[in-house]
Design a protein around this motif. Structure first.
Motif, PDB file in Angstrom:
ATOM      1  N   TRP A  32     -47.400  53.096 -29.651  1.00 18.87           N
ATOM      2  CA  TRP A  32     -46.270  52.195 -29.498  1.00 18.87           C
ATOM      3  C   TRP A  32     -45.944  51.965 -28.026  1.00 18.87           C
ATOM      4  O   TRP A  32     -45.744  50.829 -27.595  1.00 18.87           O
ATOM      5  CB  TRP A  32     -45.053  52.761 -30.221  1.00 18.87           C
ATOM      6  CG  TRP A  32     -43.738  52.265 -29.717  1.00 18.87           C
ATOM      7  CD1 TRP A  32     -42.808  52.966 -29.008  1.00 18.87           C
ATOM      8  CD2 TRP A  32     -43.197  50.944 -29.867  1.00 18.87           C
ATOM      9  NE1 TRP A  32     -41.724  52.184 -28.710  1.00 18.87           N
ATOM     10  CE2 TRP A  32     -41.935  50.928 -29.223  1.00 18.87           C
ATOM     11  CE3 TRP A  32     -43.648  49.772 -30.474  1.00 18.87           C
ATOM     12  CZ2 TRP A  32     -41.128  49.807 -29.177  1.00 18.87           C
ATOM     13  CZ3 TRP A  32     -42.844  48.647 -30.424  1.00 18.87           C
ATOM     14  CH2 TRP A  32     -41.608  48.661 -29.792  1.00 18.87           C
ATOM     15  N   GLU A  33     -45.923  53.030 -27.239  1.00 25.73           N
ATOM     16  CA  GLU A  33     -45.586  52.900 -25.830  1.00 25.73           C
ATOM     17  C   GLU A  33     -46.642  52.076 -25.099  1.00 25.73           C
ATOM     18  O   GLU A  33     -47.819  52.412 -25.104  1.00 25.73           O
ATOM     19  CB  GLU A  33     -45.456  54.278 -25.176  1.00 25.73           C
ATOM     20  CG  GLU A  33     -44.962  54.221 -23.746  1.00 25.73           C
ATOM     21  CD  GLU A  33     -44.699  55.593 -23.162  1.00 25.73           C
ATOM     22  OE1 GLU A  33     -44.361  55.672 -21.969  1.00 25.73           O
ATOM     23  OE2 GLU A  33     -44.848  56.583 -23.910  1.00 25.73           O
ATOM     24  N   SER A  74     -45.623  44.722 -28.624  1.00 22.93           N
ATOM     25  CA  SER A  74     -44.258  44.651 -29.147  1.00 22.93           C
ATOM     26  C   SER A  74     -43.303  45.500 -28.324  1.00 22.93           C
ATOM     27  O   SER A  74     -42.118  45.151 -28.183  1.00 22.93           O
ATOM     28  CB  SER A  74     -44.226  45.089 -30.613  1.00 22.93           C
ATOM     29  OG  SER A  74     -44.808  46.366 -30.773  1.00 22.93           O
ATOM     30  N   ASP A  75     -43.796  46.622 -27.770  1.00 18.02           N
ATOM     31  CA  ASP A  75     -42.962  47.446 -26.892  1.00 18.02           C
ATOM     32  C   ASP A  75     -42.555  46.647 -25.653  1.00 18.02           C
ATOM     33  O   ASP A  75     -41.375  46.601 -25.275  1.00 18.02           O
ATOM     34  CB  ASP A  75     -43.723  48.714 -26.496  1.00 18.02           C
ATOM     35  CG  ASP A  75     -42.939  49.585 -25.521  1.00 18.02           C
ATOM     36  OD1 ASP A  75     -41.701  49.472 -25.491  1.00 18.02           O
ATOM     37  OD2 ASP A  75     -43.569  50.379 -24.804  1.00 18.02           O
ATOM     38  N   SER A 135     -40.206  43.523 -26.707  1.00 13.15           N
ATOM     39  CA  SER A 135     -38.846  43.895 -27.094  1.00 13.15           C
ATOM     40  C   SER A 135     -38.052  44.434 -25.895  1.00 13.15           C
ATOM     41  O   SER A 135     -36.861  44.162 -25.760  1.00 13.15           O
ATOM     42  CB  SER A 135     -38.874  44.931 -28.213  1.00 13.15           C
ATOM     43  OG  SER A 135     -39.612  46.084 -27.839  1.00 13.15           O
ATOM     44  N   SER A 136     -38.722  45.190 -25.018  1.00 12.19           N
ATOM     45  CA  SER A 136     -38.051  45.683 -23.817  1.00 12.19           C
ATOM     46  C   SER A 136     -37.640  44.521 -22.913  1.00 12.19           C
ATOM     47  O   SER A 136     -36.536  44.502 -22.341  1.00 12.19           O
ATOM     48  CB  SER A 136     -38.979  46.638 -23.057  1.00 12.19           C
ATOM     49  OG  SER A 136     -38.397  47.058 -21.847  1.00 12.19           O
ATOM     50  N   THR A 155     -29.228  54.820 -29.310  1.00 16.90           N
ATOM     51  CA  THR A 155     -30.636  55.189 -29.425  1.00 16.90           C
ATOM     52  C   THR A 155     -30.794  56.683 -29.651  1.00 16.90           C
ATOM     53  O   THR A 155     -31.577  57.118 -30.522  1.00 16.90           O
ATOM     54  CB  THR A 155     -31.396  54.774 -28.149  1.00 16.90           C
ATOM     55  OG1 THR A 155     -31.342  53.346 -28.014  1.00 16.90           O
ATOM     56  CG2 THR A 155     -32.847  55.220 -28.213  1.00 16.90           C
ATOM     57  N   CYS A 196     -34.654  48.922 -33.649  1.00 18.82           N
ATOM     58  CA  CYS A 196     -36.085  48.872 -33.962  1.00 18.82           C
ATOM     59  C   CYS A 196     -36.905  49.651 -32.943  1.00 18.82           C
ATOM     60  O   CYS A 196     -37.836  50.379 -33.307  1.00 18.82           O
ATOM     61  CB  CYS A 196     -36.571  47.420 -34.007  1.00 18.82           C
ATOM     62  SG  CYS A 196     -36.428  46.663 -35.621  1.00 18.82           S
ATOM     63  N   ARG A 197     -36.577  49.482 -31.685  1.00 16.49           N
ATOM     64  CA  ARG A 197     -37.310  50.196 -30.638  1.00 16.49           C
ATOM     65  C   ARG A 197     -37.141  51.712 -30.796  1.00 16.49           C
ATOM     66  O   ARG A 197     -38.104  52.468 -30.647  1.00 16.49           O
ATOM     67  CB  ARG A 197     -36.820  49.758 -29.256  1.00 16.49           C
ATOM     68  CG  ARG A 197     -37.304  48.380 -28.834  1.00 16.49           C
ATOM     69  CD  ARG A 197     -36.790  48.014 -27.441  1.00 16.49           C
ATOM     70  NE  ARG A 197     -37.091  49.037 -26.449  1.00 16.49           N
ATOM     71  CZ  ARG A 197     -38.274  49.203 -25.869  1.00 16.49           C
ATOM     72  NH1 ARG A 197     -39.290  48.393 -26.199  1.00 16.49           N
ATOM     73  NH2 ARG A 197     -38.472  50.141 -24.969  1.00 16.49           N
ATOM     74  N   ARG A 240     -39.277  52.758 -33.804  1.00 18.33           N
ATOM     75  CA  ARG A 240     -40.708  52.762 -33.498  1.00 18.33           C
ATOM     76  C   ARG A 240     -41.087  53.941 -32.607  1.00 18.33           C
ATOM     77  O   ARG A 240     -42.132  54.569 -32.784  1.00 18.33           O
ATOM     78  CB  ARG A 240     -41.105  51.452 -32.824  1.00 18.33           C
ATOM     79  CG  ARG A 240     -41.116  50.233 -33.741  1.00 18.33           C
ATOM     80  CD  ARG A 240     -42.115  50.365 -34.876  1.00 18.33           C
ATOM     81  NE  ARG A 240     -43.460  50.612 -34.406  1.00 18.33           N
ATOM     82  CZ  ARG A 240     -44.343  49.677 -34.060  1.00 18.33           C
ATOM     83  NH1 ARG A 240     -43.996  48.406 -34.129  1.00 18.33           N
ATOM     84  NH2 ARG A 240     -45.553  50.007 -33.666  1.00 18.33           N
ATOM     85  N   ALA A 251     -39.246  39.318 -29.794  1.00 14.40           N
ATOM     86  CA  ALA A 251     -39.417  40.757 -29.568  1.00 14.40           C
ATOM     87  C   ALA A 251     -40.592  41.325 -30.343  1.00 14.40           C
ATOM     88  O   ALA A 251     -40.916  42.506 -30.175  1.00 14.40           O
ATOM     89  CB  ALA A 251     -38.140  41.494 -29.961  1.00 14.40           C
ATOM     90  N   LEU A 287     -40.742  42.052 -33.448  1.00 13.37           N
ATOM     91  CA  LEU A 287     -40.253  43.084 -34.358  1.00 13.37           C
ATOM     92  C   LEU A 287     -39.723  42.492 -35.659  1.00 13.37           C
ATOM     93  O   LEU A 287     -39.071  43.183 -36.437  1.00 13.37           O
ATOM     94  CB  LEU A 287     -39.138  43.892 -33.680  1.00 13.37           C
ATOM     95  CG  LEU A 287     -39.543  44.746 -32.480  1.00 13.37           C
ATOM     96  CD1 LEU A 287     -38.309  45.346 -31.811  1.00 13.37           C
ATOM     97  CD2 LEU A 287     -40.518  45.838 -32.894  1.00 13.37           C
TER      98      LEU A 287
END
Length: 426
Positions: free
Chosen positions: A47-48, A52-53, A56-57, A85, A132-133, A136, A188, A190
C-alpha cells in the motif's frame, strides 16, 4: 475546491486518477464496497507508495492547501485528522485481537471476520478518504505481519493475524455534496472501498433527526442479508461451508459472522443529531461492546447533550470515554498567536490565563468513546429488541436450505424411479 484537487492529482500523472462525470452510482453494490482479502493480498501489502496511496495523499494535501489559503471549509482537517487516524488503527487492532482470541478459544489455526466503519456526514469526502487511508494502512500492516509469521513459522509462533474484510459506509443528505464526494473518491482511487449512502430526499430532516442512522442501518442490514443469502446458497449447493472454508494455505479459519456490528463510527454531521443517531444505532443493535465512536466538534459546537450521555454511560460502566482537545479545523495560526500575546500582556494570574485558553475561539475537541458493554439493558434484551430483521433473515436462510434439500431429494427420487441418466435430469 474540486478543480484545485483535480489539478493537483493530474500533476502526478497516475493511472486511473482522472475522475469521470458523476454517475450517482459509485458504489452501487456491496461487492465494490467490500474490500475482500483474496488473491490481491500481496498487492495490498504494498500500500505504501502505491498509486492509490499517492493519489489519496495528494487529494488530502490539496484540500488542506485550498482551505488554508483560499477558502475555509468544515473538513476535519490534518490536526484532528491525526487523532481520527490513530483511533481507527486502534479499532482495527482491537478487532484483530478479538478474532485471534476467538480462533484460540476454538482451537482453530486462524479466523476471519468483517470490520465495519461508518461515517455520518460525508460533506465533500475528506474524512472518507482519511478513513480509507487509515484502513488500507492497517490492512497492509496485518497482511505484512501474516507474511512475516508465515516466513518465520516455528512451533512457538503465535496465532497468525486474522483475515478481515473491511466495509466503509458514509452517509450524506445533500445531493450536491454527495456528487462532489463521488468525484473526490475517484480522484483518490479509493472509490472501490466506499459505499456512499444517500438519504432519500423525501425525508424531512426537521422531523427525523435519526434519518442518517436509519439510512446506514438499513444498508448494513440489507448487505448482511445478501451476504448470508449468498453463503447459504453456496452452502446448500455444496460449494461453500461458511464456517469451515479451507484457505489456500490449508488453514481452516473460524468465521465470526453473527449479527452485524459497527466497529468504528465517526460522527460529523448535523450537530443536533449526534445523540439521536447514536441512540438509534444502539437500538438497531449495531453499536455494541467493542464499538468505538468518535464525535467531532463536540467542544466548538457545544454538543452538550451528546457529551452528557456518553459520560453518563461511562459512570454506569458501559463505556470508556475521553475528550481529546485541539483546534478547530484550519484555524489561523497568526490569529491564535495574536490572541496568546494579548493574554500574556494581561495582569490576570495563571489560573485565569488557563481558563481563557480553554475558552479560546479556536478550541475544539473530539470525543472518543469505547463501548465496553452493550449499551442496552442486557444481551438478551438487546437481542430481542434488535432481532426482527435478524429473525427474518435467519428464517429466509433456513427456508432456503430446506427448499434446496427438498429439491435435491425429489431429483434423486425421480432419477431412481425412471432410471434416467443423471445428465437427462440436468
Amino acid at each position: 475546491m474540486l478543480a484545485h484537487v483535480r489539478n493537483a492529482v493530474a500533476d502526478l500523472s497516475l493511472p486511473g486518477a482522472a475522475a469521470d462525470d458523476d454517475t450517482g452510482n459509485t458504489s452501487a453494490s456491496t461487492s465494490s464496497a467490500t474490500h475482500a482479502n483474496t488473491d490481491a493480498e500481496a498487492a495490498q501489502c504494498d500500500w505504501e507508495g502505491s498509486s492509490s496511496d499517492l493519489a489519496s495523499s495528494t487529494v488530502l494535501t490539496a484540500i488542506d492547501e485550498f482551505c488554508t489559503t483560499r477558502h475555509w471549509m468544515m473538513h476535519v482537517g490534518p490536526e484532528k485528522g491525526r487523532v481520527v487516524t490513530e483511533s481507527l488503527r486502534n479499532a482495527v487492532e482491537i478487532k484483530a485481537a478479538e478474532l485471534v482470541n476467538v480462533a484460540s478459544s476454538s482451537k482453530s489455526s486462524s479466523s476471519s471476520g468483517s470490520f465495519v466503519c461508518v461515517e455520518l456526514g460525508t460533506y465533500c469526502g475528506y474524512a472518507s478518504v482519511l478513513l480509507c487511508r487509515a484502513i488500507r494502512a492497517a490492512e497492509a500492516a496485518l497482511l505484512k505481519k501474516k507474511s512475516d509469521d508465515g516466513t518465520n513459522n516455528t512451533c512457538n509462533t503465535p496465532s497468525p493475524p486474522p483475515r478481515i474484510t473491511f466495509r466503509l459506509y458514509t452517509v450524506e443528505v445533500n445531493p450536491s455534496y454527495a456528487s462532489v464526494s463521488r468525484q473526490l473518491f475517484k480522484l483518490a482511487q479509493l472509490d472501490d472501498m466506499i459505499t456512499l449512502v444517500d438519504i432519500p430526499v423525501e425525508v424531512n430532516m426537521l422531523d427525523a433527526h435519526d434519518a442518517a442512522a436509519d439510512a446506514v442501518s438499513d444498508r448494513i442490514w440489507k448487505d448482511e442479508a445478501r451476504i448470508r443469502q449468498t453463503a447459504c446458497t453456496r452452502r446448500s449447493g455444496g460449494l461453500l461451508n461458511t464456517h469451515h472454508h479451507e484457505h489456500q494455505d490449508g488453514s481452516v479459519p473460524v468465521v465470526v459472522s453473527r449479527l452485524p456490528k459497527i466497529d468504528y463510527l465517526f460522527i460529523d454531521h448535523d450537530k443536533d443529531a449526534y445523540l439521536s443517531d447514536l441512540v438509534r444505532l444502539e437500538k438497531e443493535g449495531l453499536i455494541r461492546a467493542g464499538s468505538i465512536c468518535v464525535a467531532d466538534n463536540v467542544v466548538f459546537a457545544g454538543i452538550n447533550d451528546y457529551l452528557e450521555y456518553v459520560k453518563r454511560l461511562a459512570r454506569e460502566g458501559y463505556v470508556r470515554t475521553e475528550t481529546v482537545y485541539g483546534r478547530i479545523e484550519y484555524a489561523d495560526d497568526d490569529d491564535e498567536d495574536e490572541d496568546e500575546d494579548e493574554e500574556e500582556e494581561s495582569d490576570s494570574d495563571d489560573d485565569d490565563h488557563d481558563d481563557q485558553d480553554q475558552q479560546s475561539l479556536f478550541l475544539d475537541g473530539i470525543e472518543i468513546t469505547h463501548f465496553l458493554r452493550n449499551p442496552l439493558a442486557g444481551e438478551e434484551d438487546w437481542f430481542v429488541r434488535s432481532a426482527p430483521r435478524f429473525a427474518a433473515m435467519k428464517l429466509r436462510e433456513e427456508e432456503a436450505v430446506k427448499l434446496a434439500a427438498v429439491r435435491s431429494k425429489k431429483i434423486v427420487q425421480k432419477t431412481q424411479s425412471t432410471r434416467w441418466h443423471s445428465t437427462s435430469v440436468l
